[in-house]
Design a protein around this motif. Structure first.
Motif, mmCIF file in Angstrom:
data_model
loop_
_atom_site.group_PDB
_atom_site.id
_atom_site.type_symbol
_atom_site.label_atom_id
_atom_site.label_comp_id
_atom_site.label_asym_id
_atom_site.label_seq_id
_atom_site.Cartn_x
_atom_site.Cartn_y
_atom_site.Cartn_z
ATOM 1 N N UNK A 71 5.777 -7.787 0.034
ATOM 2 C CA UNK A 71 6.638 -6.613 0.173
ATOM 3 C C UNK A 71 6.662 -5.795 -1.117
ATOM 4 N N UNK A 72 6.037 -4.616 -1.106
ATOM 5 C CA UNK A 72 6.031 -3.637 -2.202
ATOM 6 C C UNK A 72 5.323 -4.156 -3.465
ATOM 7 N N UNK A 73 4.616 -5.278 -3.376
ATOM 8 C CA UNK A 73 4.015 -5.872 -4.566
ATOM 9 C C UNK A 73 2.954 -4.971 -5.188
ATOM 10 N N UNK A 74 2.139 -4.308 -4.364
ATOM 11 C CA UNK A 74 1.074 -3.475 -4.927
ATOM 12 C C UNK A 74 1.663 -2.343 -5.764
ATOM 13 N N UNK A 75 2.781 -1.766 -5.320
ATOM 14 C CA UNK A 75 3.419 -0.705 -6.113
ATOM 15 C C UNK A 75 4.038 -1.271 -7.384
ATOM 16 N N UNK A 76 4.681 -2.434 -7.282
ATOM 17 C CA UNK A 76 5.245 -3.058 -8.480
ATOM 18 C C UNK A 76 4.165 -3.333 -9.521
ATOM 19 N N UNK A 77 3.003 -3.805 -9.057
ATOM 20 C CA UNK A 77 1.902 -4.081 -9.970
ATOM 21 C C UNK A 77 1.373 -2.799 -10.600
ATOM 22 N N UNK A 78 1.240 -1.740 -9.817
ATOM 23 C CA UNK A 78 0.754 -0.463 -10.338
ATOM 24 C C UNK A 78 1.702 0.105 -11.389
ATOM 25 N N UNK A 79 2.993 0.077 -11.089
ATOM 26 C CA UNK A 79 3.989 0.615 -12.034
ATOM 27 C C UNK A 79 3.999 -0.190 -13.322
ATOM 28 N N UNK A 80 3.932 -1.505 -13.189
ATOM 29 C CA UNK A 80 3.952 -2.387 -14.362
ATOM 30 C C UNK A 80 2.725 -2.137 -15.239
ATOM 31 N N UNK A 81 1.558 -2.051 -14.608
ATOM 32 C CA UNK A 81 0.341 -1.829 -15.397
ATOM 33 C C UNK A 81 0.384 -0.498 -16.130
ATOM 34 N N UNK A 82 0.770 0.557 -15.434
ATOM 35 C CA UNK A 82 0.799 1.878 -16.065
ATOM 36 C C UNK A 82 1.673 1.897 -17.294
#
Length: 429
Positions: free
Chosen positions: A338-349
């Motif tokens: 659930x929403x993990x891909x967005x969490x990963x993208x935000x964290x990396x950026x």
């Protein structure tokens, strides 16, 4: 404080201007998306008090007094679904009416209604059409059996072609592209090869044209895992995944994000794969997350963040003096969660790291899956143009993230994936 705020906004405006110049130079081609009418694609689970979406649907059709034809064709309970949609539209000033064309609607002759001159005229005279959620296969099987448009579908298209609105939520969003997922609930199984026409995938109705693929319930259900294989197999270079209680409004070559969350834009124009490698794989897919209030132009490739984002914090990892918020480098054990891909993208950026890793696999040791040991590594990494914005003004930690890259490769997962400490100590004796 006023001077400081003006300074921040001026800096953000300068960064935006620089992006406009760069983006326009990098994309001197015809738009892949250019619609005659307005398509409003809702990711499902649309709340009836989400005025930001319902009002824009009515406004896009001309405002108060706009006539809407409501199709609950996909719904398990068409009467109830149509009534709820009609109430929500009429609360914003519309004049909405249910069109009795649904296989599960009791007491009506479906084929007769599909060809009824009075109903056809009513639909053709509307300013907007709304498709409910449910089972998208019921929409295509009813309105486009065997791939051939019925007179009712032609009437719907006439509304769209003269500049009207076609809106849909969940199943009503799935039918917007030329190819759709018919029944593919398990994204991981799609990655493992379950992508059969007439089973997992089928023809859509194609309102957004041949170049853009649409998927819904996107972040909530981790559907990046099923979008990528379909886009690769069907030759799509652009994909749009719309989150729940959110909407993508498409008009001409412009996209505007509405509602509670946002959309994930997937660009495969520079992606590649290794056909000889067993299992789905892809390199250099480009991912951008556009939050509510953000806009995107498909001709220029320019993304314009919302006013809240421009007033917030600009993030450019390549800029001198970049100060990331996150310091750690997490590993995501369920990248399709659930929403993990967005969490990963935000964290990396917003971190100093060049990449983050995650995996997708079936964690059950009792799985009947013949490919239970097959998993997939997701490698998110920064590239040219990776940047974004952050704002806390809307009550959360909200990011707009542009142009991260994604590589996916198949991996083998050892089982058991872990061993309890006590068991491991006993085995060692």
């Amino acid at each position: 404080m006023q001077f400081k705020q003006l300074f921040i906004q001026a800096g953000a405006a300068c960064l935006l201007a620089a992006m406009q110049f760069s983006s326009a130079q990098a994309n001197p081609v015809a738009s892949p998306v250019n619609l005659p009418g307005t398509a409003i694609i809702i990711g499902g689970a649309l709340k009836y008090d989400n005025d930001a979406v319902w009002k824009r649907i009515v406004d896009a059709a001309g405002g108060p007094g706009a006539r809407f034809a409501v199709f609950a064709t996909a719904a398990a309970n068409p009467e109830r679904s149509a009534a709820q949609i009609i109430n929500a539209l009429n609360a914003q000033g519309a004049r909405a009416e249910a069109i009795p064309v649904a296989p599960r609607l009791q007491g009506v002759e479906l084929q007769a209604n599909l060809n009824d001159p009075a109903l056809l005229a009513k639909v053709a005279a509307a300013q907007g059409v709304f498709f409910s959620g449910g089972a998208q296969e019921l929409i295509v099987d009813t309105l486009q059996p065997g791939g051939e448009p019925t007179e009712m579908l032609k009437a719907i298209w006439s509304v769209f072609k003269r500049g009207g609105v076609v809106a849909g939520t969940s199943a009503g969003a799935a039918i917007m592209s030329t190819t759709m997922f018919r029944d593919a609930q398990d994204a991981l199984q799609v990655m493992k090869g379950d992508l059969r026409r007439g089973k997992e995938i089928d023809r859509g109705l194609g309102f957004v044209g041949p170049n853009l693929f649409i998927d819904q319930h996107f972040l909530k259900r981790g559907r990046i895992g099923r979008m990528l294989p379909l886009m690769q197999a069907e030759g799509y270079t652009l994909g749009l995944g719309v989150e729940e209680n959110s909407a993508a409004l498409l008009r001409g070559d412009e996209l505007e994000v509405l509602g509670a969350k946002g959309v994930l834009l997937v660009d495969l124009s520079q992606a590649s794969s290794t056909p000889k490698l067993a299992g789905f794989n892809i390199r250099n897919a480009q991912l951008s997350f556009l939050d509510r209030g953000d806009r995107h132009n498909f001709t220029s490739g320019l993304t314009t963040p919302s006013a809240a984002k421009l007033a917030g914090h600009a993030i450019d990892p390549a800029a001198a003096g970049f100060k990331p918020f996150f310091g750690n480098q997490p590993f995501f054990l369920d990248i399709l969660g659930d929403t993990t891909i967005l969490n990963a993208m935000s964290h990396l950026l917003d971190s100093p790291h060049a990449e983050l890793l995650g995996v997708a696999f079936n964690g059950s040791s009792k799985s009947t899956d013949a490919q239970a040991d097959l998993g997939f590594e997701f490698r998110l990494h920064k590239g040219e143009g990776s940047r974004g914005w952050f704002s806390g003004a809307m009550g959360g930690e909200d990011y707009t993230v542009l142009r991260l890259r994604l590589d996916v490769q198949p991996v083998l997962i050892k089982r058991p994936f872990y061993t309890p400490i006590g068991q491991a100590q006993s085995s060692a004796r």
